[in-house]
Scaffold this motif. Structure first.
Motif: not given
Ligand SMILES: [Zn+2]
Ligand SMILES: [Zn+2]
Length: 295
Positions: A17, A49, A70, A83, A119, A176
């Motif tokens: 991520h 994203h 994502e 997400h 998350h 992330d």
């Molecule tokens: Zn996220």
């Protein structure tokens, strides 16, 4: 019983991520790849994203690169969105952010290899938000940017809530990273596979042959009858976590003093599944996947 320490293969380190200038990350895809390779990673997924960032034509610096995305959408109990990370995108992916969480998962499974929930603690997801969803293989038990940014990186209890109700879910460790602050090269997933090649790593993750960490190393887990052996890098606490009411145990009950590198626990009957947490002197942690001892 699921136990990656009992199968043949090698361990490979990866982050699944990561954001780049393909969305709201601060570094280019090439810069991200170069930095992870320099930190000894074996595989890496860029998961910007809402788009699958192109990785063909970049210098992968010897790492296996996995295309990903994502996706955000749906509506949670607290009027937030979900997400979802789709891993192994088979091409460009475009979805409608008005879709439900289940539609996002289904779309991810059709257009990528598998999906996990990102998350949950940071998103304030509740059991009610996740219990009815189908088709995702796990969730992020650890997310560096959620830990360093808002102190909510460890989603262990969210995971346990689902495991206790019979969901078979794995726990991924990820960064992330956005590179806006020091959120890279911390959370990782260690995968046991024959080779660090696409099909092997994807199959190993789908089978649950991995563990998550933001520091400690788990070197062996073996279960023999009601005995559970844990071997790890020097740790100050080891937990046998069982999601059922009142079950589980820890090294505090052993009478021994840390650091621990090898501990054998006795497991009470009916303590199933279990997962192992190894915590080092400064609070960094490794999380095994759940092991269903009765299988
Ligand atoms: Zn996220
Ligand atoms: Zn993200």
């Amino acid at each position: 019983m699921l136990n990656p320490f009992s199968i043949e293969g090698e361990w490979f380190k990866g982050n699944l991520h990561l954001h780049t200038t393909g969305s709201d990350g601060k570094v280019t895809p090439q810069e991200a790849i170069t930095s992870y390779a320099a930190h000894g990673y074996d595989f890496l997924a860029i998961t910007d994203h809402r788009q699958v960032t192109e990785i063909d034509g970049l210098d992968h610096k010897g790492m296996l690169m996995i295309p990903g995305i994502e996706m955000d959408g749906g509506q949670t109990d607290l009027n937030g969105s979900y997400h979802m990370v789709a891993m192994g995108a088979k091409g460009p992916m475009s979805y409608d952010s008005g879709w439900s969480a289940q539609e996002l998962i289904d779309y991810g499974n059709e257009n990528a290899e598998f999906v996990f929930i990102a998350h949950p603690y940071w998103l304030s997801l509740t059991l009610a938000d996740m219990i009815d969803l189908e088709g995702y293989i796990g969730l992020e038990v650890y997310n560096t940017t959620c830990h360093y940014g808002v102190g909510r990186g460890d989603s262990g209890p969210h995971w346990d809530d689902l495991l206790a109700r019979g969901k078979r879910l794995y726990g991924f460790g990820v960064d992330d990273a956005h590179f806006g602050y020091a959120d890279a090269w911390v959370g990782y997933t260690m995968v046991k596979a024959e080779k660090c090649e696409y099909d092997d790593i994807i199959a190993a993750m789908k089978a649950g042959n991995f563990y998550a960490s933001n520091g400690p190393t788990i070197s062996n887990l073996q279960c023999d009858g009601n005995k559970m052996l844990v071997e790890c890098s020097p740790c100050w606490e080891i937990r046998v976590v069982c999601p059922l009411p009142g079950r589980g145990t820890t090294t505090y009950r052993s009478g021994h003093k840390p650091p621990f590198t090898e501990v054998e626990f006795e497991i009470r009957e009916g303590t199933d599944p279990i997962r192992i947490e190894c915590i080092d002197e400064v609070g960094n942690k490794a999380w095994s996947n759940p092991m269903w001892l009765s299988e």
